[in-house]
Design an enzyme around this catalytic site. Sequence first.
Site, mmCIF file in Angstrom:
data_model
loop_
_atom_site.group_PDB
_atom_site.id
_atom_site.type_symbol
_atom_site.label_atom_id
_atom_site.label_comp_id
_atom_site.label_asym_id
_atom_site.label_seq_id
_atom_site.Cartn_x
_atom_site.Cartn_y
_atom_site.Cartn_z
ATOM 1 N N HIS A 1 -10.369 -5.214 10.524
ATOM 2 C CA HIS A 1 -10.796 -5.117 9.214
ATOM 3 C C HIS A 1 -12.213 -4.345 9.212
ATOM 4 O O HIS A 1 -13.169 -4.381 8.495
ATOM 5 C CB HIS A 1 -11.301 -6.611 8.563
ATOM 6 C CG HIS A 1 -10.305 -7.280 8.141
ATOM 7 N ND1 HIS A 1 -9.355 -7.577 8.898
ATOM 8 C CD2 HIS A 1 -9.644 -7.459 6.810
ATOM 9 C CE1 HIS A 1 -8.270 -8.439 8.223
ATOM 10 N NE2 HIS A 1 -8.597 -8.446 7.011
ATOM 11 N N GLU B 1 0.834 -1.217 0.073
ATOM 12 C CA GLU B 1 0.067 -0.084 0.091
ATOM 13 C C GLU B 1 1.029 1.280 -0.144
ATOM 14 O O GLU B 1 0.562 2.089 -0.675
ATOM 15 C CB GLU B 1 -0.730 -0.070 1.052
ATOM 16 C CG GLU B 1 -2.107 -0.752 1.042
ATOM 17 C CD GLU B 1 -1.768 -2.407 1.211
ATOM 18 O OE1 GLU B 1 -0.679 -2.649 1.628
ATOM 19 O OE2 GLU B 1 -2.591 -3.103 0.859
#
Lengths: 369, 484
Positions: A161, A92
Amino acid sequence: MLGIIRQKVGAGGASLLRTRSAVSALRSYSSAGKEMTVRDALNSALDEEMSADPKVFLMGEEVGEYQGAYKISKGLLEKYGPERVLDTPITEAGFTGIGVGAAYHGLRPVVEFMTFNFSMQAIDHIINSAAKSNYMSAGQISVPIVFRGPNGAAAGVGAQHSHCYASWYASCPGLKVLTPYSSEDARGLLKAAIRDPDPVVFLENELLYGESFPVSAEVLDSSFCLPIGKAKIEREGKDVTITAFSKMVGYALKAAEILAKEGISAEVINLRTIRPLDRSTINASVRKTNRLITVEEGFPQHGVGAEICTSVVEESFGYLDAPVERITGADVPMPYAANLERLAVPQVEDIVRAAKRACYRSVPMAAAA
Amino acid sequence: MANWVIRSRTIAHHLNKKMGSLGFLNLSFWNSTSNSFHSSSSTMPLGDNHGRPYAIFGDSATHFAVRRFKSTEAARESDTKYFNQDAGDQALDFPGGKVEFTSEMNFISESADKRVPCYRVLDDNGELIVSNNFVQVRKEVAIKMYSDMVTLQMMDNVFYEAQRQGRISFYLTTLGEEAINIGSAAALSADDLVLPQYREPGALLWRGFTLQEFANQCLGNKEDKGKARQMPIHYASKKHNYFAVSSPIATQLPQAVGAAYSLKMEGENACVATYIGDGGTSEGDFHAAMNFAAVLEAPIIFICRNNGWAISTPIEEQFRSDGIVVRGRAYGIRSIRVDGSDALAVLSAIRTAREMAISEQRPILVEALAYRVGHHSTSDDSTKYRSVNEIEHWKTARNPVNRFRKWIERNGWWSDKDETEHRSSVKKQLLQAIQIAEKTEKPSIEGLFSDVYDHLPSNLQEQEEQLRETIRRHPKDYPSDVPV
């Protein structure tokens, strides 16, 4: 292990949605009665913007060959080729930095995070390389980039998450933060985000991808665009204002239905943009109803509700007839067990109860303690 | 031989299919470069060449932009790249290509027998060593290189002193790395984008940033093109294709790859040059950038200034590899190590790297070995962690500026008189620049609110009006020497 979780996130969401027939995004101009899923809305918006401007390109993990971790970019690789739909290696920090660099030189990247939880690994680039660059370079370096992906809680995916990043990004000057709810929001706001010269954080919601919403011919037109910084009054009312964004808008509307049966007319505001917050719409509404409930999925401290409350206190204090209440996720990392997870996120009943408290239909929380 | 023909047809076919949807793909420009550098593939300085595509498609007519393939096609390509059909029996198929197997268990050693040698053109006395492939430099360019190296050195000394006197808040010097700064800048063209770390103001100086502009940025006045938003030495100049210096380390590396990708998509005859120190290569961004540059086949030169120190961390504590150059191969990136104190070597290597980066659309890694003569910055006193003798040695015996001076003097291009004139002129300009910069007004308060976004948002507009109103009402509480 992470690979398994990532796959699971992709497959697991679908089962929890209301199943409605998903209509593909056809460019038909027949009258209303057309419905579109949020997924198709996002896909069509990306498709149209990539078609209109060759500088727009999509980058992220699994966006190409896999058609998108949540199938948002379905068909785009085939249509636009690997130069404009880039499958990235797993970094990322890397691909966010690369996207920012490409934007420095004038391309218009759309960077997809598989979930905004993973954007934490790239947040330095989002804040220090993207958000602040126009200011620090005195306008010489602009960053017309969009960071998008699912944000907030899904279902049964645990603490790493399920984090909501709306207030994280909305606290940083230089960024714009958008939170679509319906398909109309998804289409209009994503198009606006891609066309915007500033860096935009576009927070979607995994559980909304499969939901269908009615869309008018105007919404389906390729030039359709929604203004950034303008909230939408989803339901008018006169007794209490309820602000919400993303998935919570649906919950707030359900709560408003229940409240209506009990004689409380709630005005539901779909924020659509978190930064810049549409303070004038919120304040105008509170001046009308004199009561405010804010709803969000994220953690309470320094959350969006805290900012809205302060805005109302600053501008409309005299109009308030009851303390402002914020409904938020519980102040704990998201637990996995289904029963605990249900307790950790706002439910419709929580919003109903809070509205009643604001209308003095039930005892305030402080007095009950 | 038949293999190559078949493969080239496949690639051509693949590219032709893409042409339809990618209107901007333009093959013809790869064929010509406008550089004065002699470029013939037979003299390209490639080491142990395993029949890489460059050598195969050596002639300009068939210079293809080798696009990214899907994984299986890439695997097929590397099969034919690394060995011939006869090895069929001894090889195993895996994702990523065929691999020969061996029944001897051998660990690849953690280090090679010898360190990678570094390329140099001038010896310590500024004499030309008999070397191949070095770039000839015209007199005007050599004089500009030398005088810019001197200017850079003097600017560093004067501004460092200014900080010590409290006239600027912060500064860091490039002492010992003048040759890397100027040599690399001279090798690039004005269209190449530079993404610096922070020890490369020389590249900006070479491109025409004036001493006054440097002073304005460091002093934070209204003449600074950056509107005095950044702390000293964080220069930015869009006009000179020099991206803003940014404090977080190594973030410029993946950004540079993105910018290179953008150049590639636009088919520009230019590349990106990005700089990083030895310490910066420990950041995660270094790995991501190198890896991506290779996968995306980006036209980028990574220039690593290995100057031995990352503030107080010496390289033995930074990494255990043989410097940075050996990492290139780990990512599939062509690399070279040069003597960073030798301006001609730096120029030659980077000019060549640029050629390759653009014509072959690939990343190149250049590690320039040097020594950080100065402290890390004005916030550091390096005598606390290294010996004064070591610093002195590099400051004198291994000084890159003196070395280059000897070479140009030997060529009859420079004299003692030129030296004195140049130094006194630069000194005067520097002192004047600082004085003028100090006297120049600070930016007005409008500069506080603009450029956060493309358009001034209403909340900041309101705040600016409120601020002006407050100043109007309470003028004695507002400093009189700061413009409104």
